[in-house]
Write an enzyme that holds these catalytic residues in place. Structure first.
Site, PDB file in Angstrom:
ATOM      1  N   ASP A   1       0.818  -1.225   0.000  1.00  7.42           N
ATOM      2  CA  ASP A   1       0.000   0.000   0.000  1.00  7.42           C
ATOM      3  C   ASP A   1       0.850   1.273   0.000  1.00  7.42           C
ATOM      4  OD1 ASP A   1      -2.064  -1.748   0.271  1.00  7.42           O
ATOM      5  OD2 ASP A   1      -2.933  -0.822   2.059  1.00  7.42           O
TER       6      ASP A   1
ATOM      7  N   ARG B   1      20.102 -18.960  -1.284  1.00 11.24           N
ATOM      8  CA  ARG B   1      18.645 -18.949  -1.402  1.00 11.24           C
ATOM      9  C   ARG B   1      18.150 -18.797  -2.837  1.00 11.24           C
ATOM     10  NH1 ARG B   1      15.867 -15.197   3.195  1.00 11.24           N
ATOM     11  NH2 ARG B   1      16.245 -16.905   4.635  1.00 11.24           N
TER      12      ARG B   1
HETATM   13  C1  LIG Z   1       8.589 -15.151   7.744  1.00 12.64           C
HETATM   14  C2  LIG Z   1       9.579 -14.025   7.809  1.00 12.64           C
HETATM   15  C3  LIG Z   1      10.789 -14.214   8.449  1.00 12.64           C
HETATM   16  C4  LIG Z   1      11.712 -13.180   8.533  1.00 12.64           C
HETATM   17  N1  LIG Z   1      12.878 -13.394   9.208  1.00 12.64           N
HETATM   18  C5  LIG Z   1      13.731 -12.385   9.371  1.00 12.64           C
HETATM   19  C6  LIG Z   1      14.924 -12.546  10.137  1.00 12.64           C
HETATM   20  O1  LIG Z   1      15.178 -13.633  10.657  1.00 12.64           O
HETATM   21  N2  LIG Z   1      15.746 -11.500  10.274  1.00 12.64           N
HETATM   22  C7  LIG Z   1      15.464 -10.261   9.717  1.00 12.64           C
HETATM   23  O2  LIG Z   1      16.234  -9.323   9.903  1.00 12.64           O
HETATM   24  N3  LIG Z   1      14.342 -10.078   8.969  1.00 12.64           N
HETATM   25  C8  LIG Z   1      13.492 -11.090   8.791  1.00 12.64           C
HETATM   26  N4  LIG Z   1      12.367 -10.899   8.037  1.00 12.64           N
HETATM   27  C9  LIG Z   1      12.157  -9.603   7.400  1.00 12.64           C
HETATM   28  C10 LIG Z   1      11.564  -8.575   8.372  1.00 12.64           C
HETATM   29  O3  LIG Z   1      10.468  -9.136   9.060  1.00 12.64           O
HETATM   30  C11 LIG Z   1      11.097  -7.351   7.568  1.00 12.64           C
HETATM   31  O4  LIG Z   1      12.185  -6.845   6.848  1.00 12.64           O
HETATM   32  C12 LIG Z   1      10.566  -6.252   8.473  1.00 12.64           C
HETATM   33  O5  LIG Z   1       9.508  -6.717   9.265  1.00 12.64           O
HETATM   34  C13 LIG Z   1      10.090  -5.088   7.643  1.00 12.64           C
HETATM   35  O6  LIG Z   1       9.659  -4.092   8.525  1.00 12.64           O
HETATM   36  P1  LIG Z   1       8.710  -2.935   8.071  1.00 12.64           P
HETATM   37  O7  LIG Z   1       8.443  -2.111   9.287  1.00 12.64           O
HETATM   38  O8  LIG Z   1       9.290  -2.287   6.860  1.00 12.64           O
HETATM   39  O9  LIG Z   1       7.364  -3.637   7.565  1.00 12.64           O
HETATM   40  P2  LIG Z   1       6.370  -4.601   8.358  1.00 12.64           P
HETATM   41  O10 LIG Z   1       7.041  -5.234   9.529  1.00 12.64           O
HETATM   42  O11 LIG Z   1       5.740  -5.472   7.327  1.00 12.64           O
HETATM   43  O12 LIG Z   1       5.296  -3.580   8.932  1.00 12.64           O
HETATM   44  C14 LIG Z   1       4.390  -2.926   8.078  1.00 12.64           C
HETATM   45  C15 LIG Z   1       3.230  -2.458   8.935  1.00 12.64           C
HETATM   46  O13 LIG Z   1       2.423  -1.565   8.166  1.00 12.64           O
HETATM   47  C16 LIG Z   1       1.063  -1.908   8.322  1.00 12.64           C
HETATM   48  N5  LIG Z   1       0.341  -1.494   7.100  1.00 12.64           N
HETATM   49  C17 LIG Z   1       0.446  -2.007   5.830  1.00 12.64           C
HETATM   50  N6  LIG Z   1      -0.351  -1.335   4.983  1.00 12.64           N
HETATM   51  C18 LIG Z   1      -0.960  -0.362   5.714  1.00 12.64           C
HETATM   52  C19 LIG Z   1      -1.909   0.666   5.408  1.00 12.64           C
HETATM   53  N7  LIG Z   1      -2.376   0.859   4.160  1.00 12.64           N
HETATM   54  N8  LIG Z   1      -2.335   1.480   6.420  1.00 12.64           N
HETATM   55  C20 LIG Z   1      -1.865   1.300   7.696  1.00 12.64           C
HETATM   56  N9  LIG Z   1      -0.964   0.351   8.053  1.00 12.64           N
HETATM   57  C21 LIG Z   1      -0.533  -0.469   7.068  1.00 12.64           C
HETATM   58  C22 LIG Z   1       1.054  -3.415   8.524  1.00 12.64           C
HETATM   59  O14 LIG Z   1      -0.127  -3.811   9.192  1.00 12.64           O
HETATM   60  C23 LIG Z   1       2.312  -3.599   9.383  1.00 12.64           C
HETATM   61  O15 LIG Z   1       2.027  -3.433  10.743  1.00 12.64           O
HETATM   62  C24 LIG Z   1      11.428 -11.927   7.928  1.00 12.64           C
HETATM   63  C25 LIG Z   1      10.207 -11.734   7.274  1.00 12.64           C
HETATM   64  C26 LIG Z   1       9.295 -12.763   7.201  1.00 12.64           C
HETATM   65  C27 LIG Z   1       7.989 -12.538   6.476  1.00 12.64           C
END
Ligand SMILES: Cc1cc2nc3c(=O)[nH]c(=O)nc-3n(C[C@H](O)[C@H](O)[C@H](O)COP(=O)(O)OP(=O)(O)OC[C@H]3O[C@@H](n4cnc5c(N)ncnc54)[C@H](O)[C@@H]3O)c2cc1C
Length: 246
Positions: free
Chosen positions: A94, A161
């Site tokens: 989004d 990977r």
């Molecule tokens: C299964 C899995 C395992 C992983 N393992 C690792 C690991 O071991 N080590 C590591 O470093 N990284 C790991 N990662 C990667 C890491 O989780 C991500 O890089 C990180 O969470 C990204 O953070 P972010 O805050 O950018 O996004 P996110 O954590 O995805 O947060 C995004 C937030 O925005 C909210 N949101 C989305 N759209 C909207 C909207 N339109 N309006 C309001 N809110 C919204 C969502 O609800 C969410 O709360 C893993 C990821 C996954 C999926």
């Protein structure tokens, strides 16, 4: 489980800060742009600026404007555009779409990392079987038992990977199979249960005893490398993405 701990600590810290208000399950739908407010006949009167966002208030709520001097996007990646992804349902891209519509540059969106081994099951589309399982000795096989990874890379199952994910994808396409198999039989039963209790328990919930038979797996979109272009202070092309430094 590690990620959950990180998130819990961050949430508690944010909840303890009185200046932060939470709007759980409110969804931002678009950015609020100066050109949309002040433009005449659809024409912006000056360089565009972001003044906040339009937000859907809960599942059935109205769309309300949130006005802000600085707007931060922290909406994660877009794994959900793929059929198989390790990402949660909220990874819909989004924020990237909103920024793009607002005229900010986006880049490298074609670079998506795929995790090689996501459990293949219609009700468990995002459960990862950790690479540590292959590190312990598990091997990949086609549905007819062929151990194919050695044909793709001398490191076989321990190749990086992207190589393993591409090899699985190639095998599935060549053979017309919907998945491949991860065979844990080289690992002792006790070791599997001691080292991978969560994976064993989750697979068991979906009817797979990983200590007794190979488990079906597919590559899944895991990590989005691109996104909105920002400078070293997190600012996008659009003014209003951070407060101006005093
Ligand atoms: C299964 C899995 C395992 C992983 N393992 C690792 C690991 O071991 N080590 C590591 O470093 N990284 C790991 N990662 C990667 C890491 O989780 C991500 O890089 C990180 O969470 C990204 O953070 P972010 O805050 O950018 O996004 P996110 O954590 O995805 O947060 C995004 C937030 O925005 C909210 N949101 C989305 N759209 C909207 C909207 N339109 N309006 C309001 N809110 C919204 C969502 O609800 C969410 O709360 C893993 C990821 C996954 C999926």
């Amino acid at each position: 489980m590690t990620g959950r701990e990180v998130e819990q600590v961050l949430l508690h810290a944010a909840e303890a800060e009185p200046r932060i208000r939470f709007y759980d399950h409110w969804i931002a739908v678009d950015l609020l742009l100066e050109s949309k407010i002040t433009g005449e006949r659809g024409r912006p009167v000056r360089a565009d600026r972001c003044w906040g966002a339009y937000v859907l208030a809960g599942t059935h709520g109205p769309v309300v404007p949130f006005i802000a001097r600085a707007t931060f996007l922290a909406t994660g990646g877009c794994g959900k555009v793929y059929l198989y992804t390790s990402n949660p349902a909220i990874a819909t891209g989004d924020g990237i779409a909103m920024a793009f519509r607002a005229g900010a540059r986006v880049a490298n969106l074609e670079f998506v990392q795929f995790h090689p081994t996501c459990l293949y099951h219609p009700d468990a589309r995002s459960f990862l079987i950790s690479e540590a399982v292959r590190g312990e000795g598990a091997v990949l096989r086609t549905l007819d038992g062929d151990r194919f990874m050695e044909r793709y890379d001398p490191r076989a199952e321990l190749a990086p990977r992207d190589i393993v994910a591409r090899a699985i994808d190639a095998e599935m396409k060549q053979r017309g199979d919907k998945h491949v198999l991860l065979d844990l039989s080289p690992i002792k039963r006790e070791r599997i249960l001691e080292r991978f209790p969560t994976i064993a328990a989750t697979c068991a919930r979906f009817g797979y005893d990983i200590t007794a038979a190979p488990v079906p797996v597919v590559p899944a979109a895991h990590y989005m490398c691109g996104g909105v272009v920002v400078d070293l202070r997190g600012r996008t092309d659009l003014p209003g993405s951070t407060r101006r430094a005093k």
